[in-house]
Write a protein that holds these residues in place. Structure first.
Motif, PDB file in Angstrom:
ATOM      1  N   ILE A 133       0.829  -1.211   0.000  1.00 33.49           N
ATOM      2  CA  ILE A 133       0.000   0.000   0.000  1.00 33.49           C
ATOM      3  C   ILE A 133       0.864   1.261   0.000  1.00 33.49           C
ATOM      4  CG2 ILE A 133      -1.637   1.337   1.398  1.00 33.49           C
ATOM      5  CD1 ILE A 133      -2.784  -1.428   2.354  1.00 33.49           C
ATOM      6  N   GLY A 134       1.934   1.266   0.789  1.00 27.24           N
ATOM      7  CA  GLY A 134       2.794   2.447   0.865  1.00 27.24           C
ATOM      8  C   GLY A 134       3.464   2.745  -0.465  1.00 27.24           C
ATOM      9  N   GLU A 135       3.952   1.700  -1.120  1.00 33.39           N
ATOM     10  CA  GLU A 135       4.602   1.877  -2.419  1.00 33.39           C
ATOM     11  C   GLU A 135       3.591   2.397  -3.455  1.00 33.39           C
ATOM     12  OE1 GLU A 135       6.227  -1.753  -3.991  1.00 33.39           O
ATOM     13  OE2 GLU A 135       7.126  -0.747  -5.717  1.00 33.39           O
ATOM     14  N   ALA A 136       2.421   1.779  -3.485  1.00 39.39           N
ATOM     15  CA  ALA A 136       1.396   2.198  -4.458  1.00 39.39           C
ATOM     16  C   ALA A 136       0.980   3.651  -4.209  1.00 39.39           C
ATOM     17  CB  ALA A 136       0.181   1.277  -4.359  1.00 39.39           C
ATOM     18  N   THR A 137       0.900   4.027  -2.937  1.00 34.45           N
ATOM     19  CA  THR A 137       0.508   5.403  -2.590  1.00 34.45           C
ATOM     20  C   THR A 137       1.591   6.382  -3.049  1.00 34.45           C
ATOM     21  OG1 THR A 137      -0.737   4.571  -0.697  1.00 34.45           O
ATOM     22  CG2 THR A 137      -0.167   6.913  -0.670  1.00 34.45           C
ATOM     23  N   ALA A 138       2.847   6.013  -2.849  1.00 36.87           N
ATOM     24  CA  ALA A 138       3.955   6.888  -3.281  1.00 36.87           C
ATOM     25  C   ALA A 138       3.912   7.103  -4.791  1.00 36.87           C
ATOM     26  CB  ALA A 138       5.291   6.263  -2.865  1.00 36.87           C
ATOM     27  N   VAL A 139       3.724   6.026  -5.523  1.00 31.05           N
ATOM     28  CA  VAL A 139       3.724   6.121  -6.991  1.00 31.05           C
ATOM     29  C   VAL A 139       2.554   6.991  -7.464  1.00 31.05           C
ATOM     30  CG1 VAL A 139       3.402   4.781  -9.117  1.00 31.05           C
ATOM     31  CG2 VAL A 139       4.951   3.943  -7.332  1.00 31.05           C
ATOM     32  N   LEU A 140       1.383   6.765  -6.891  1.00 23.76           N
ATOM     33  CA  LEU A 140       0.205   7.533  -7.334  1.00 23.76           C
ATOM     34  C   LEU A 140       0.355   9.018  -6.989  1.00 23.76           C
ATOM     35  CD1 LEU A 140      -2.649   7.459  -8.602  1.00 23.76           C
ATOM     36  CD2 LEU A 140      -3.533   7.296  -6.273  1.00 23.76           C
ATOM     37  N   LEU A 141       0.753   9.308  -5.743  1.00 25.97           N
ATOM     38  CA  LEU A 141       0.861  10.719  -5.339  1.00 25.97           C
ATOM     39  C   LEU A 141       1.950  11.434  -6.140  1.00 25.97           C
ATOM     40  CD1 LEU A 141       0.423  10.477  -1.453  1.00 25.97           C
ATOM     41  CD2 LEU A 141      -1.309  11.048  -3.167  1.00 25.97           C
TER      42      LEU A 141
END
Ligand code: NJP
Length: 241
Positions: free
Chosen positions: A14-22
């Motif tokens: 979740i943290g990685e996906a959030t970083a990429v999206l933001l």
């Protein structure tokens, strides 16, 4: 927008996906987790896509590491707009297994890790007169099931801490708690009990939603106008009971 967003547990899931999206939406990222090699690769990936990310090895059980992560944001970008307290540990097992080491780990990472983030960022948010805490709890906070007593307990604690924080935060500081249901990450492999691990992995493969579903919820909360505080977001797979 170009908000400065620090994320704990940014090395996977979740943290990685959030970083990429933001990052793709213009945020400047400060990535924290223990696996620095993965953080470096993620920062490179974000940069290659035209985004901005720095990283620091961060163990959320160490209060000083959270202070260093927040200080890195200030040094590199002059401010911190959002702290995403997402790092979590879930080595779930029946209480009879007496994996007291894992009970300690869940309390240290899931509860104390969140508190260390609040302690590091709250003074900065106060002095800036703005800031946003986004914290990952779990749908386990709404109802405990066998093998999840300690994990659910930590996530109930996260909910209580974040609601208390919201009440004390005042108008300048926003507080969002995210409650994911089953998400397809490496999380299911954490259990030391083979039966639990197999059961969770089976359910994950059957019903889990991709981490990006949670990332979109985080982006939604962050991108609201300053006077709009999205306090709690629950995101479950439609197939989750
Ligand atoms: O799992 P995973 P998720 N210090 O294993 C980090 C919650 N959740 O994305 O340190 C710093 O891919 C670890 O990094 P590293 C869950 O409770 C999930 O699913 O390099 N970081 C990694 O980046 C958690 O709060 C589900 O090993 C530490 C990250 O945490 C959040 O979602 C359901 C650390 C874990 O990433 C993200 O988990 C739900 C430490 N001491 C809630 N220890 C789900 N997946 O179904 C661990 O309800 N990390």
């Amino acid at each position: 927008d170009d908000k400065v967003v620090a994320i704990t547990g940014a090395s996977s899931g979740i943290g990685e996906a959030t970083a990429v999206l933001l990052a793709s939406r213009g945020a400047r990222l400060v990535l924290g987790a223990r696996r620095s090699d993965r953080l470096a690769a993620l920062a490179d990936r974000i940069s290659a896509a035209g985004g901005t990310a720095v990283h620091a090895r961060t163990d959320v059980t160490r209060r000083e590491d959270l202070h260093a992560l927040v200080a890195l944001a200030q040094e590199r970008f002059g401010r911190l707009d959002v702290l995403v307290g997402n790092a979590g540990a879930g080595p779930i097992s029946p209480l009879d297994d007496l994996r007291v080491d894992e009970w300690d780990e869940m309390v240290d990472v899931n509860v104390k890790g969140v508190l260390h983030g609040i302690a590091a960022a709250l003074p900065v948010f106060r002095s800036q007169q703005s800031g946003h805490f986004v914290t990952t709890s779990s749908t386990a906070a709404f109802g405990v099931v066998p093998s999840m007593a300690v994990y659910a307990g930590t996530k109930v604690a996260v909910r209580a801490i974040c609601e208390g924080l919201r009440q004390e935060a005042g108008p300048a500081v926003r507080v969002t708690t995210v409650f994911p249901g089953f998400v397809h990450t490496g999380f299911a492999e954490a259990s030391s009990n083979p039966e639990v691990r197999a059961r969770i992995a089976g359910m994950r493969d059957e019903i889990a939603i991709p981490p990006d579903a949670i990332a979109r919820a985080v982006a939604f909360a962050i991108e609201q106008p300053a006077e709009v505080d999205v306090n709690e977001i629950v995101v479950r797979p439609t197939a989750q009971a």
